[in-house]
Design an enzyme around this catalytic site. Sequence first.
Site, PDB file in Angstrom:
ATOM      1  CE  LYS A  12      -3.470  -2.763   2.168  1.00 20.08           C
ATOM      2  NZ  LYS A  12      -4.955  -2.756   2.827  1.00 20.08           N
ATOM      3  CG  HIS A 103      -6.899  -3.147  -2.748  1.00 19.97           C
ATOM      4  ND1 HIS A 103      -7.089  -2.551  -1.999  1.00 19.97           N
ATOM      5  CD2 HIS A 103      -6.115  -4.290  -2.300  1.00 19.97           C
ATOM      6  CE1 HIS A 103      -6.889  -2.847  -1.232  1.00 19.97           C
ATOM      7  NE2 HIS A 103      -6.230  -3.985  -1.258  1.00 19.97           N
ATOM      8  CD  GLU A 172      -7.266  -8.139  -0.605  1.00 19.05           C
ATOM      9  OE1 GLU A 172      -6.723  -8.891  -0.313  1.00 19.05           O
ATOM     10  OE2 GLU A 172      -6.684  -7.068  -1.152  1.00 19.05           O
ATOM     11  CB  SER A 212      -7.269  -9.901   8.642  1.00 18.66           C
ATOM     12  OG  SER A 212      -7.511  -8.393   8.770  1.00 18.66           O
ATOM     13  N   GLY A 234      -1.399  -5.168   5.328  1.00 20.07           N
ATOM     14  CA  GLY A 234      -0.900  -4.282   6.459  1.00 20.07           C
ATOM     15  C   GLY A 234       0.564  -5.297   7.054  1.00 20.07           C
TER      16      GLY A 234
HETATM   17  P1  PGA Z   1      -4.631  -6.913   4.746  1.00 22.58           P
HETATM   18  O1  PGA Z   1      -5.012  -6.178   2.832  1.00 22.58           O
HETATM   19  O2  PGA Z   1      -4.163  -8.179   4.557  1.00 22.58           O
HETATM   20  O3  PGA Z   1      -4.026  -5.458   5.590  1.00 22.58           O
HETATM   21  O4  PGA Z   1      -6.227  -6.961   5.219  1.00 22.58           O
HETATM   22  C1  PGA Z   1      -4.830  -7.046   2.551  1.00 22.58           C
HETATM   23  C2  PGA Z   1      -5.094  -5.817   1.212  1.00 22.58           C
HETATM   24  O5  PGA Z   1      -5.863  -5.352   1.213  1.00 22.58           O
HETATM   25  O6  PGA Z   1      -5.150  -5.998   0.368  1.00 22.58           O
END
Ligand code: PGA
Length: 249
Positions: A12, A103, A172, A212, A234
């Site tokens: 990100k 995304h 996702e 997550s 994350g």
């Molecule tokens: P996350 O994000 O692992 O922090 O939940 C996944 C993503 O947005 O691709």
Amino acid sequence: MSNKKYIIGNWKNHPDSLAEAEGILDSISEYLDSRRNFIHSLVVCPPFVFLEEIDKIFQSSSLGKKAQLGAQDIALSDSGAWTGEVSGHMLKRLGVRYVIVGHSERRWKLGETDDVVNKKIKTALANEFAPIVCVGERERYESYKDFLKQQLADTFAGLSDNEKGKCLVAYEPVWAISSNPGAKADTPESALESIAIIKEALGNVPVLYGGSVNSSNVESFISQDQIAGVLVGGASVNKEEFVKILSLV
Ligand code: PGA
């Protein structure tokens, strides 16, 4: 884990500096050098501003043989004037092989429509990137499966089976993405229900799970035959946590 899976880190808009980015890569590299049997496809998707330097690091170190570079987005078109966008042609010169498209943060926070995502997939394919196409419902309401079917139909409209076959799809569910309040990962069982819908709509494309993913749950997802890998947000910029994830796959 004996099957080859995709482990994709979506950084990100992190980290804040190139020095920190190098620190993450050093940890990954050190871990991979210590492990002989890493059979998986590891893809790192940093912010645009770090791509050039990270490509140089990949080219001049063992990391380049063990990991590949992805971008987090692509301009909708390679021609014309698009202030603020980064074209596929530019990305290609930076050693990028994969491009995240659609995304949920772009769809929901920045208003990117299925039609825009569709055009971006086509531009990514025209540049010979493997698009990592993100799909998923915003909330787990009663008719979320209908939402998903419509999103898939619109996102992949007009693409041939051959073109669909060149895509990776990341399921996702938006409510499971760690930066959203109260987020927690989906269960592998219910993710598999959505993945069945995706495969019914698109054919036998590789489908990853994201939302997550961390070192406590990665094995439960990646051990499923129908889950081709994980898209990690994350936890992919936390070097200790990401190395732990790598050690579990
Ligand atoms: P996350 O994000 O692992 O922090 O939940 C996944 C993503 O947005 O691709």
